[in-house]
Design an enzyme around this catalytic site. Structure first.
Site, PDB file in Angstrom:
ATOM      1  N   SER A   1       0.817  -1.207   0.000  1.00  8.67           N
ATOM      2  CA  SER A   1       0.000   0.000   0.000  1.00  8.67           C
ATOM      3  C   SER A   1       0.853   1.259   0.000  1.00  8.67           C
ATOM      4  CB  SER A   1      -0.959   0.005   1.191  1.00  8.67           C
ATOM      5  OG  SER A   1      -0.357  -0.498   2.332  1.00  8.67           O
TER       6      SER A   1
ATOM      7  N   HIS B   1      -3.448  -3.604  -5.681  1.00  6.59           N
ATOM      8  CA  HIS B   1      -3.684  -3.068  -4.334  1.00  6.59           C
ATOM      9  C   HIS B   1      -5.146  -3.201  -3.936  1.00  6.59           C
ATOM     10  CE1 HIS B   1      -3.785   0.554  -1.441  1.00  6.59           C
ATOM     11  NE2 HIS B   1      -3.393  -0.519  -0.799  1.00  6.59           N
TER      12      HIS B   1
ATOM     13  N   GLU C   1      -6.730  -1.380  -7.082  1.00  9.61           N
ATOM     14  CA  GLU C   1      -5.875  -0.546  -7.922  1.00  9.61           C
ATOM     15  C   GLU C   1      -4.856  -1.448  -8.620  1.00  9.61           C
ATOM     16  OE1 GLU C   1      -5.797   3.567  -5.343  1.00  9.61           O
ATOM     17  OE2 GLU C   1      -4.295   2.063  -4.865  1.00  9.61           O
TER      18      GLU C   1
ATOM     19  N   ASN D   1      -5.366   6.476  -1.815  1.00 13.09           N
ATOM     20  CA  ASN D   1      -4.736   7.130  -0.671  1.00 13.09           C
ATOM     21  C   ASN D   1      -4.239   8.530  -1.013  1.00 13.09           C
ATOM     22  OD1 ASN D   1      -5.263   5.075   1.108  1.00 13.09           O
ATOM     23  ND2 ASN D   1      -3.310   4.031   0.740  1.00 13.09           N
TER      24      ASN D   1
HETATM   25  N1  NAD Z   1      -4.249  -4.426   6.244  1.00 12.32           N
HETATM   26  C1  NAD Z   1      -4.602  -3.530   5.349  1.00 12.32           C
HETATM   27  O1  NAD Z   1      -5.541  -2.742   5.571  1.00 12.32           O
HETATM   28  C2  NAD Z   1      -3.890  -3.473   4.025  1.00 12.32           C
HETATM   29  C3  NAD Z   1      -4.535  -2.868   2.943  1.00 12.32           C
HETATM   30  C4  NAD Z   1      -3.910  -2.854   1.694  1.00 12.32           C
HETATM   31  C5  NAD Z   1      -2.657  -3.388   1.568  1.00 12.32           C
HETATM   32  N2  NAD Z   1      -2.032  -3.955   2.646  1.00 12.32           N
HETATM   33  C6  NAD Z   1      -0.714  -4.530   2.421  1.00 12.32           C
HETATM   34  O2  NAD Z   1      -0.846  -5.934   2.310  1.00 12.32           O
HETATM   35  C7  NAD Z   1       0.308  -6.587   2.851  1.00 12.32           C
HETATM   36  C8  NAD Z   1      -0.124  -7.543   3.938  1.00 12.32           C
HETATM   37  O3  NAD Z   1      -0.805  -6.829   4.941  1.00 12.32           O
HETATM   38  P1  NAD Z   1      -1.695  -7.552   6.045  1.00 12.32           P
HETATM   39  O4  NAD Z   1      -2.464  -6.506   6.717  1.00 12.32           O
HETATM   40  O5  NAD Z   1      -2.380  -8.714   5.460  1.00 12.32           O
HETATM   41  O6  NAD Z   1      -0.551  -8.074   7.049  1.00 12.32           O
HETATM   42  P2  NAD Z   1      -0.621  -9.279   8.063  1.00 12.32           P
HETATM   43  O7  NAD Z   1       0.433  -9.007   9.082  1.00 12.32           O
HETATM   44  O8  NAD Z   1      -2.001  -9.539   8.521  1.00 12.32           O
HETATM   45  O9  NAD Z   1      -0.173 -10.535   7.183  1.00 12.32           O
HETATM   46  C9  NAD Z   1       1.096 -10.621   6.613  1.00 12.32           C
HETATM   47  C10 NAD Z   1       1.457 -12.097   6.547  1.00 12.32           C
HETATM   48  O10 NAD Z   1       2.627 -12.222   5.767  1.00 12.32           O
HETATM   49  C11 NAD Z   1       3.436 -13.225   6.347  1.00 12.32           C
HETATM   50  N3  NAD Z   1       4.812 -12.988   5.911  1.00 12.32           N
HETATM   51  C12 NAD Z   1       5.670 -12.037   6.315  1.00 12.32           C
HETATM   52  N4  NAD Z   1       6.829 -12.153   5.648  1.00 12.32           N
HETATM   53  C13 NAD Z   1       6.689 -13.204   4.788  1.00 12.32           C
HETATM   54  C14 NAD Z   1       7.545 -13.815   3.831  1.00 12.32           C
HETATM   55  N5  NAD Z   1       8.780 -13.386   3.617  1.00 12.32           N
HETATM   56  N6  NAD Z   1       7.048 -14.847   3.117  1.00 12.32           N
HETATM   57  C15 NAD Z   1       5.798 -15.294   3.331  1.00 12.32           C
HETATM   58  N7  NAD Z   1       4.962 -14.773   4.233  1.00 12.32           N
HETATM   59  C16 NAD Z   1       5.403 -13.729   4.951  1.00 12.32           C
HETATM   60  C17 NAD Z   1       3.237 -13.080   7.831  1.00 12.32           C
HETATM   61  O11 NAD Z   1       3.539 -14.279   8.507  1.00 12.32           O
HETATM   62  C18 NAD Z   1       1.746 -12.712   7.898  1.00 12.32           C
HETATM   63  O12 NAD Z   1       0.954 -13.868   8.086  1.00 12.32           O
HETATM   64  C19 NAD Z   1       1.236  -5.479   3.293  1.00 12.32           C
HETATM   65  O13 NAD Z   1       2.128  -5.181   2.247  1.00 12.32           O
HETATM   66  C20 NAD Z   1       0.301  -4.329   3.536  1.00 12.32           C
HETATM   67  O14 NAD Z   1       0.915  -3.068   3.427  1.00 12.32           O
HETATM   68  C21 NAD Z   1      -2.630  -4.023   3.860  1.00 12.32           C
END
Ligand code: NAD
Length: 510
Positions: free
Chosen positions: A125, A146, A158, A196
């Site tokens: 994001s 995204h 996106e 955003n």
């Molecule tokens: N939460 C939101 O609102 C949101 C919205 C849009 C985008 N994002 C993006 O999506 C991505 C994930 O966010 P999230 O909220 O799901 O996070 P989260 O912490 O809930 O989940 C991330 C997962 O990735 C795993 N992980 C970390 N490093 C890893 C690796 N090297 N290989 C495999 N798995 C790995 C972790 O164990 C975890 O289970 C981020 O890049 C975040 O910026 C999040």
């Protein structure tokens, strides 16, 4: 879609099975796509699979899916024990930790595992898709996809084109997301992408209004809800998300655009973070919360009606007539003179200027001048402001007469563009500049903001509702009063206002 992507036997892989990964897995499997789910923590994959299976089962109980479809969708979710097990995937969607080195390492490893035609998509994001792709052997196969949280309910995605992404790759991803029931919008890789980026205006201008002492957060939220149609005001939203989360995003986008004044955060936001007043999660932010319920201060009551004559300035004819009509129901004398009588309260209806500038410009006595925002007047609420010289008696007389129409009345301190004019004009201007920079097409800007931010209208549509010339006038007046380049109008707005074109008109005419 490329031929390989269209092959239904080739699954989509999701790396990172946390909040976002499992949401993406849910919509993909529900739409018929086989999903390989991988996480660095294997127990997270089992938990994610169980989570999504429970969602499908619940949908079946509620009659939204047949039990057979729920079972089939669950069967499409496959736990991948290693990255190597993702080899058959046509597309990998990475939803792992938000750290550049994690994503580049993952993509480098995946390039050695996947077929050459596979697409690597990141759900980042805030990181640059271009920077993530730069470490890859085939950066043209890397793009952003995204999604927003919660994925099944937030139906916009996106599709981000990095500097070296092949257009066929973003086209294929957009088709895939559309096949999953989402609305895909095409966006150039730029800070904040589209949603955003477009969402900056509501927060930063709302905060600025409070920082300037124009109105308190509750009043700003009330005005933006009742007069501009937002479902939630900026301070309710900041409290909901937590300013500890929102403030770093504000700062980051401001810095990534090299201190663009349009995105400049206010010290007030930093102060809230320093104070630990994060919002709902800490029990206090811009509002107080009791057992999770927001405590909203009562609306100030209107003063008693007085028999003071009210004179409505004819300076803005399209606003003077509705204001007179609003006052007609109140039991107060209206002064119909060409100039105000010696005891009359002078009601002016500025566009972008403040009450002081308007009193001086029109040559009416500042002590008896009250400004009413007729660009954002609704039966629910009216906004009025006074000059620093306006007497309490004049203010109260106007307040009481306006309240007699049945509308709630918000009384604010002198401000160029009241609250709604300046906040909406800021939002429109930022969207215009997104269009100007070619970050996204006008239709996609409006669609993405409606779906991604829940605004009642897209920002360009809001500008067209108000009229491009009016938006331009508001911004020019605020800029003239404040000297702040934050309010400089985008060329997209300036040119369309000059030509009488809609802001939603594309860059090149058909
Ligand atoms: N939460 C939101 O609102 C949101 C919205 C849009 C985008 N994002 C993006 O999506 C991505 C994930 O966010 P999230 O909220 O799901 O996070 P989260 O912490 O809930 O989940 C991330 C997962 O990735 C795993 N992980 C970390 N490093 C890893 C690796 N090297 N290989 C495999 N798995 C790995 C972790 O164990 C975890 O289970 C981020 O890049 C975040 O910026 C999040």
């Amino acid at each position: 879609m490329t031929a390989s992507l269209a092959d239904p036997a080739r699954p989509v892989a999701i790396v990172g099975a946390g909040t976002m990964g499992r949401g993406i897995a849910q919509i993909a499997a529900a739409a018929g796509t086989p999903v390989l789910l991988y996480d660095v923590a294997p127990e997270v994959v089992s938990a994610a699979r169980a989570f999504v299976a429970a969602r499908f089962a619940s949908a079946a109980t509620k009659g939204r899916m047949t039990p057979a479809d729920a079972e089939a969708a669950t069967d499409r979710l496959h736990a991948a024990p290693s990255l190597e097990a993702l080899a058959p995937a046509a597309v990998v969607i990475e939803a792992a930790a938000e750290r550049l080195e994690v994503k580049t390492a993952l993509f480098t490893d995946l390039e050695g595992i996947l077929a050459d035609d596979a697409i690597l998509a990141t759900n980042t994001s805030s990181l640059s898709v271009t920077a993530i792709a730069a470490g890859c052997r085939r950066p043209e196969r890397v793009a952003g996809l995204h999604f927003f949280n919660p994925v099944p309910l937030m139906t916009v995605v996106e599709v981000i084109r990095g500097s070296r992404t092949a257009p066929a790759v973003t086209d294929a991803l957009a088709r895939l997301a559309e096949a999953w029931g989402h609305t895909a919008v095409h966006v150039l890789d730029t800070p904040g992408f589209l949603v955003n980026h477009a969402g900056r205006g509501l927060y930063t201008e709302g905060l600025r209004v409070v920082q300037e002492g124009v109105a308190d957060p509750v009043t700003v939220d009330r005005i933006l809800r009742d007069c501009a149609g937002f479902r939630m005001g900026p301070f309710e939203l900041l409290d909901l998300t937590g300013i500890d989360v929102s403030f770093p995003v504000m700062e980051q986008i401001y810095r990534q655009f090299f201190d663009e004044p349009r995105f400049r955060p206010t010290p007030l936001a930093a102060q809230q973070v320093a104070a630990g007043l994060y919002g709902r999660k800490t029990g206090q932010g811009f509002y107080r919360y009791h057992d999770g319920t927001r405590e909203t201060p009562a609306e100030p009551s209107a003063p008693p009606l007085r028999q003071v004559p009210l004179w409505v300035s004819p300076a803005v004819p399209r606003f003077a007539a509705p204001l007179r009509a609003t006052l007609a129901g109140a039991d107060v004398p209206l002064d119909d003179g060409d100039v105000p009588g010696p005891d009359s309260v002078c009601l002016v209806t500025p566009v972008g200027t403040d009450a002081t500038a308007e009193a001086v410009r029109q040559g009416v006595p500042a002590a008896r001048t009250v400004a009413v925002d007729m660009a954002f007047a609704t039966p629910a609420r009216l906004t009025m402001m006074t000059t620093p010289a306006t007497t309490a008696a004049a203010r109260d007389a106007a307040h009481a007469a306006l309240a007699a129409s049945g509308a709630a009345v918000s009384v604010i301190a002198d401000s160029p563009g009241f609250v709604a004019q300046r906040v909406v004009a800021t939002i429109v201007n930022i969207a215009c500049d997104i269009a100007q920079q070619g970050i996204a097409a006008p239709g996609d800007i409006d669609r993405a903001v409606r779906l991604g931010l829940g605004y009642p209208r897209g920002p360009l549509e809001m500008g067209d509702d108000l009229g491009p010339a009016t938006v331009l006038a508001i911004l020019e007046a605020i800029r003239a009063l404040t000297g702040d380049p934050r309010y400089r109008p985008s060329p997209w707005l300036r040119r369309r206002a000059a030509l009488g074109l809609a802001l939603t008109a594309p860059a090149v005419a058909d």
